[in-house]
Design an enzyme around this catalytic site. Structure first.
Site, short mmCIF file in Angstrom:
data_model
loop_
_atom_site.label_atom_id
_atom_site.label_comp_id
_atom_site.label_asym_id
_atom_site.label_seq_id
_atom_site.Cartn_x
_atom_site.Cartn_y
_atom_site.Cartn_z
N HIS A 1 -49.14 -63.03 -36.71
CA HIS A 1 -49.78 -61.79 -36.69
C HIS A 1 -50.97 -61.56 -38.02
CE1 HIS A 1 -48.60 -60.14 -33.02
NE2 HIS A 1 -47.15 -59.94 -33.45
N CYS B 1 -55.42 -62.31 -36.35
CA CYS B 1 -56.42 -61.29 -36.19
C CYS B 1 -56.99 -60.66 -37.86
CB CYS B 1 -55.80 -60.04 -35.58
SG CYS B 1 -55.43 -60.20 -33.94
#
Length: 306
Positions: free
Chosen positions: A131, A194
């Protein structure tokens, strides 16, 4: 091969030559042996699936070991490649007491191993799959007022004073570590997560996207052969990372980074800062879009070169 991809899956490459400033003295130490040695290749590979957490992923550990195999093909010794994962390839939890368990403190120590004894001619690779997120920039060096961050496996530990997770690894921290590298070192970071476009805060960019800002997640891969594709963002919701009053503090201030002579540093990122990267399953194999595209490009190049 992918016939076409959504712009947010295409790689952003940042290049920086010549940065040399004070870094994190707790993590980076000068060469322990002043005697000259041959240049070496060394890699730190991190893949986190966040099993058992609120926002689990599936392909990050596969990416980690796929890059390990790929780097061996490029002449890296297995003894100079370290893999940090929270589960193994059979989805069993790894040892939480191991120095290679991907919590924040361990990742920073291993970055010290990667960079601490670097000499001119060395080739270093840092890969992260997991993440990525953003949080308030308190240093005033971000155009949008947000720092980009990697999320270790223990990212949920809270800083109750700021009411934000305390174990994120910010782009400021990564940049300080890289800035300790001497001239002549080649350092490449691959960020398959991301909000990764400026994960090393550089001034020079090659953007392979269409140039249009977008926060739209990847809807699907356009390859007609990829019929069995499942997509999931490698993104932590901002509501978990940055409370509302911190969002209102974002000023959009920006301070230009100074540059002097130093190492050659490259960042290959899965998306721009405002975009998301995808964790996807293609024909039963979970992986990251960026890693899949890079492996495919490498294979295509090798096939047409030999």
């Amino acid at each position: 091969m992918l016939a076409q991809t959504d712009p947010s899956t295409e790689a952003t490459v940042r290049v920086k030559k010549g940065v040399c400033c004070t870094g994190d003295k707790l993590l980076i130490t000068p060469p322990s042996n002043p005697i000259a040695r041959a240049p070496r290749k060394r890699a730190l590979l991190v893949g986190i699936n966040y099993k058992g957490q609120t926002y689990p992923l599936k392909g990050c550990v596969n990416d980690c070991f796929a890059w390990s195999r790929q780097l061996v093909n490029f002449g890296f010794s297995g003894g100079e490649i370290r893999c940090m994962t929270d589960v193994d390839l059979n989805d069993n939890y790894t040892d939480t007491t191991s120095p290679l368990y991907p919590k924040k403190s361990n990742i920073l120590r291993q970055l010290g191993w990667l960079c601490g004894d670097a000499r001119a001619g060395d080739v270093l690779v840092f890969f992260f799959a997991g993440h990525g997120t953003q949080r308030t920039d308190y240093q005033g060096d971000e155009v949008d007022g947000l720092d980009e961050c990697l999320a270790p496996v223990d990212w949920q530990d809270m800083n109750w004073r700021k009411l934000t997770p305390s174990k994120l690894i910010s782009d400021d921290k990564l940049t300080r570590i890289v800035n300790t590298l001497p001239a002549g070192v080649n350092f490449t970071m691959i960020a398959d997560c991301c909000h990764s476009g400026t994960m090393l805060d550089f001034d020079f960019i090659i953007d392979s996207g269409d140039g249009q800002p977008s926060t739209t997640p990847n809807s699907a891969l356009k390859d007609p052969l990829a019929r069995n594709v499942q997509m999931k963002n490698r993104r932590l919701p901002l509501s978990f990372v940055m409370p509302l009053w911190n969002k209102l503090l974002c000023r959009g201030k920006f301070k230009k980074h100074t540059q002097t002579s130093g190492p050659s540093v490259f960042l290959i990122a899965g998306c721009r800062d405002e975009q998301v990267s995808a964790d996807f399953t293609l024909n039963g194999v979970s992986q990251g879009c960026l890693s899949h595209c890079l492996h495919s490009a490498i294979q295509h190049t090798l096939t047409h070169t030999h």
